[in-house]
Design a protein around this motif. Structure first.
Motif, PDB file in Angstrom:
ATOM      1  N   LEU A   1       3.837  -1.556   4.129  1.00  0.00           N
ATOM      2  CA  LEU A   1       3.384   0.013   3.495  1.00  0.00           C
ATOM      3  C   LEU A   1       4.088   1.029   3.593  1.00  0.00           C
ATOM      4  O   LEU A   1       5.339   0.818   4.406  1.00  0.00           O
ATOM      5  CB  LEU A   1       2.753  -0.170   4.915  1.00  0.00           C
ATOM      6  CG  LEU A   1       2.369   1.291   5.555  1.00  0.00           C
ATOM      7  CD1 LEU A   1       0.862   1.612   4.679  1.00  0.00           C
ATOM      8  CD2 LEU A   1       1.208   1.183   7.587  1.00  0.00           C
TER       9      LEU A   1
ATOM     10  N   ASN B   1       3.849   5.230   3.787  1.00  0.00           N
ATOM     11  CA  ASN B   1       3.169   6.643   4.040  1.00  0.00           C
ATOM     12  C   ASN B   1       3.896   7.439   3.429  1.00  0.00           C
ATOM     13  O   ASN B   1       5.100   8.069   4.236  1.00  0.00           O
ATOM     14  CB  ASN B   1       3.862   6.614   5.612  1.00  0.00           C
ATOM     15  CG  ASN B   1       2.195   5.625   6.154  1.00  0.00           C
ATOM     16  OD1 ASN B   1       0.851   5.693   5.853  1.00  0.00           O
ATOM     17  ND2 ASN B   1       3.129   4.444   6.861  1.00  0.00           N
TER      18      ASN B   1
ATOM     19  N   LEU C   1      -2.137   3.972   9.882  1.00  0.00           N
ATOM     20  CA  LEU C   1      -1.823   3.301   8.499  1.00  0.00           C
ATOM     21  C   LEU C   1      -1.096   2.298   9.710  1.00  0.00           C
ATOM     22  O   LEU C   1      -1.052   1.461   9.313  1.00  0.00           O
ATOM     23  CB  LEU C   1      -1.622   3.730   7.674  1.00  0.00           C
ATOM     24  CG  LEU C   1      -2.596   4.344   6.784  1.00  0.00           C
ATOM     25  CD1 LEU C   1      -2.046   5.129   5.458  1.00  0.00           C
ATOM     26  CD2 LEU C   1      -3.603   3.658   6.658  1.00  0.00           C
ATOM     27  N   CYS C   2       0.069   2.845  10.283  1.00  0.00           N
ATOM     28  CA  CYS C   2       1.119   1.861  11.139  1.00  0.00           C
ATOM     29  C   CYS C   2      -0.157   1.069  11.867  1.00  0.00           C
ATOM     30  O   CYS C   2       0.201   0.073  11.909  1.00  0.00           O
ATOM     31  CB  CYS C   2       2.050   2.561  11.649  1.00  0.00           C
ATOM     32  SG  CYS C   2       2.833   3.318  10.919  1.00  0.00           S
TER      33      CYS C   2
ATOM     34  N   GLN D   1      -6.997  -3.524   2.143  1.00  0.00           N
ATOM     35  CA  GLN D   1      -6.326  -4.818   3.229  1.00  0.00           C
ATOM     36  C   GLN D   1      -7.567  -6.477   2.667  1.00  0.00           C
ATOM     37  O   GLN D   1      -7.516  -7.277   2.178  1.00  0.00           O
ATOM     38  CB  GLN D   1      -6.578  -5.159   4.924  1.00  0.00           C
ATOM     39  CG  GLN D   1      -5.080  -4.822   5.427  1.00  0.00           C
ATOM     40  CD  GLN D   1      -5.528  -4.601   6.278  1.00  0.00           C
ATOM     41  OE1 GLN D   1      -6.371  -4.245   7.623  1.00  0.00           O
ATOM     42  NE2 GLN D   1      -4.539  -4.442   8.011  1.00  0.00           N
TER      43      GLN D   1
ATOM     44  N   ILE E   1       7.507  -1.386   7.025  1.00  0.00           N
ATOM     45  CA  ILE E   1       6.719  -0.397   6.823  1.00  0.00           C
ATOM     46  C   ILE E   1       7.808   0.592   6.614  1.00  0.00           C
ATOM     47  O   ILE E   1       8.683   0.402   6.924  1.00  0.00           O
ATOM     48  CB  ILE E   1       5.899   0.453   8.168  1.00  0.00           C
ATOM     49  CG1 ILE E   1       5.426  -1.209   8.677  1.00  0.00           C
ATOM     50  CG2 ILE E   1       5.961   1.304   8.419  1.00  0.00           C
ATOM     51  CD1 ILE E   1       3.995  -0.916  10.156  1.00  0.00           C
TER      52      ILE E   1
ATOM     53  N   ILE F   1      -1.784  -6.837   3.385  1.00  0.00           N
ATOM     54  CA  ILE F   1      -0.541  -5.839   3.208  1.00  0.00           C
ATOM     55  C   ILE F   1       1.146  -6.773   3.766  1.00  0.00           C
ATOM     56  O   ILE F   1       0.748  -6.415   5.427  1.00  0.00           O
ATOM     57  CB  ILE F   1      -1.108  -4.664   3.959  1.00  0.00           C
ATOM     58  CG1 ILE F   1      -2.542  -3.592   3.395  1.00  0.00           C
ATOM     59  CG2 ILE F   1       0.225  -3.589   3.498  1.00  0.00           C
ATOM     60  CD1 ILE F   1      -2.246  -4.150   1.558  1.00  0.00           C
TER      61      ILE F   1
ATOM     62  N   LEU G   1       0.815  -1.146   0.591  1.00  0.00           N
ATOM     63  CA  LEU G   1       0.312   0.115   0.191  1.00  0.00           C
ATOM     64  C   LEU G   1       0.595   1.473   0.086  1.00  0.00           C
ATOM     65  O   LEU G   1       1.497   0.882   0.875  1.00  0.00           O
ATOM     66  CB  LEU G   1      -0.841   0.258   1.061  1.00  0.00           C
ATOM     67  CG  LEU G   1      -1.424   1.087   1.272  1.00  0.00           C
ATOM     68  CD1 LEU G   1      -2.483   2.008   0.266  1.00  0.00           C
ATOM     69  CD2 LEU G   1      -2.787   1.191   2.919  1.00  0.00           C
TER      70      LEU G   1
ATOM     71  N   ILE H   1      -2.618  -1.585  10.117  1.00  0.00           N
ATOM     72  CA  ILE H   1      -1.912  -2.036   9.454  1.00  0.00           C
ATOM     73  C   ILE H   1      -0.633  -3.181  10.060  1.00  0.00           C
ATOM     74  O   ILE H   1      -0.502  -4.582   9.461  1.00  0.00           O
ATOM     75  CB  ILE H   1      -1.336  -1.983   8.186  1.00  0.00           C
ATOM     76  CG1 ILE H   1      -2.431  -1.470   7.519  1.00  0.00           C
ATOM     77  CG2 ILE H   1      -0.893  -2.080   7.491  1.00  0.00           C
ATOM     78  CD1 ILE H   1      -2.318  -0.967   5.750  1.00  0.00           C
TER      79      ILE H   1
ATOM     80  N   ALA I   1      -7.287   1.292   5.149  1.00  0.00           N
ATOM     81  CA  ALA I   1      -6.826   0.108   5.803  1.00  0.00           C
ATOM     82  C   ALA I   1      -7.359  -1.276   5.465  1.00  0.00           C
ATOM     83  O   ALA I   1      -7.014  -1.520   5.331  1.00  0.00           O
ATOM     84  CB  ALA I   1      -6.223   0.250   7.153  1.00  0.00           C
TER      85      ALA I   1
END
Length: 254
Positions: free
Chosen positions: A91, A93, A125-126, A82, A141, A88, A14, A129, A78
């Motif tokens: 990730l 960002n 998001l962290c 998924q 990530i 995911i 993502l 996911i 999110a």
């Protein structure tokens, strides 16, 4: 002797802010390495060009939209991401915003918006996911930091605060999730040739000052960030955690 594996086949990524510039380049780089990429933009249809470029190159991608200043929309993003290709694995960002104003005149609304987009959305998001990654005992990530994760800049107090915070958050999450085989790192792009830096490029005096401080003697291109992203997204970086990787042509070395 086995060689390092930089491939991302069967991985799902993502990437936020993937409509153009750095985000588009990162999405394309991950796709070229074999990942299926969910490309997110702030408006519906924003990633149409990115998805088209990935598919034309033989890759797999889809697009989603969410206002990163809206926490509930980020949670929904999110969930939707998924559901697109499955869990995911990677990730990125990258989505962000900037507002320029002297600090004494800086509007509180602008401050709050920059922090919501650049920091709050990154954390949400962290978290959303990352908990799945922790449960599955694997994940990558990559947060996008900045040269202003190291210095203060001028007339961008909110952006600078947010990018210092992104660097700190990266380390904090690495400390918690490293034991679960989840690597959390960041890329700090140097002066990259995008529409976001067009004003600096067009200013002869400022552009000259910047170039004088870059040992590579050129502005970076968005493609210069792809290798770093693929590396941090692949198993080749499994023992790298909580690191801020500057891709800056040597700018910080000066």
């Amino acid at each position: 002797m086995s060689k390092p594996d930089f491939g991302l086949v069967d991985k799902v990524a993502l990437v936020t802010g993937a409509s153009r510039g750095i985000g588009q380049a990162l999405a394309m780089g991950l796709a070229a390495a074999g990942a299926k990429v969910v490309c997110a933009a702030s408006r519906v249809g924003g990633c149409q060009e990115t998805v088209s470029k990935i598919e034309q190159a033989g890759g797999t991608a889809t697009e989603l939209a969410a206002d990163l200043s809206d926490a509930s929309a980020v949670v929904a993003l999110a969930e939707q991401a998924q559901a697109a290709f499955g869990e995911i694995d990677i990730l990125v960002n990258n989505g962000g915003t900037i507002y320029r104003s002297p600090a004494v005149e800086y509007p509180l609304e602008a401050w709050q918006n920059v922090l919501q987009v650049n920091l709050d959305a990154t954390f949400i998001l962290c978290q959303q996911i990352g908990k799945s990654m922790v449960a599955r005992q694997q994940g990558k990530i990559i947060n996008i930091a900045s040269m202003l994760s190291y210095s203060g800049g001028i007339t961008v107090p909110a952006y600078t605060a947010s990018k210092h915070a992104v660097a700190g958050l990266t380390k904090a999450l690495a400390n918690e999730w490293g034991q679960h085989n989840v690597q959390v790192n960041a890329i700090a792009p140097g002066y990259i040739r995008t529409d976001n830096t067009q004003a600096l490029q067009d200013d002869p005096e400022r552009s000259t000052e910047i170039l004088k401080r870059i040992p590579a003697a050129r502005w970076g291109e968005t493609a210069d960030l792809q290798g770093a992203a693929v590396f941090l997204a692949s198993s080749a970086s499994n023992y790298i955690n909580g690191h801020i990787l500057a891709v800056d042509g040597g700018f910080l070395a000066r």
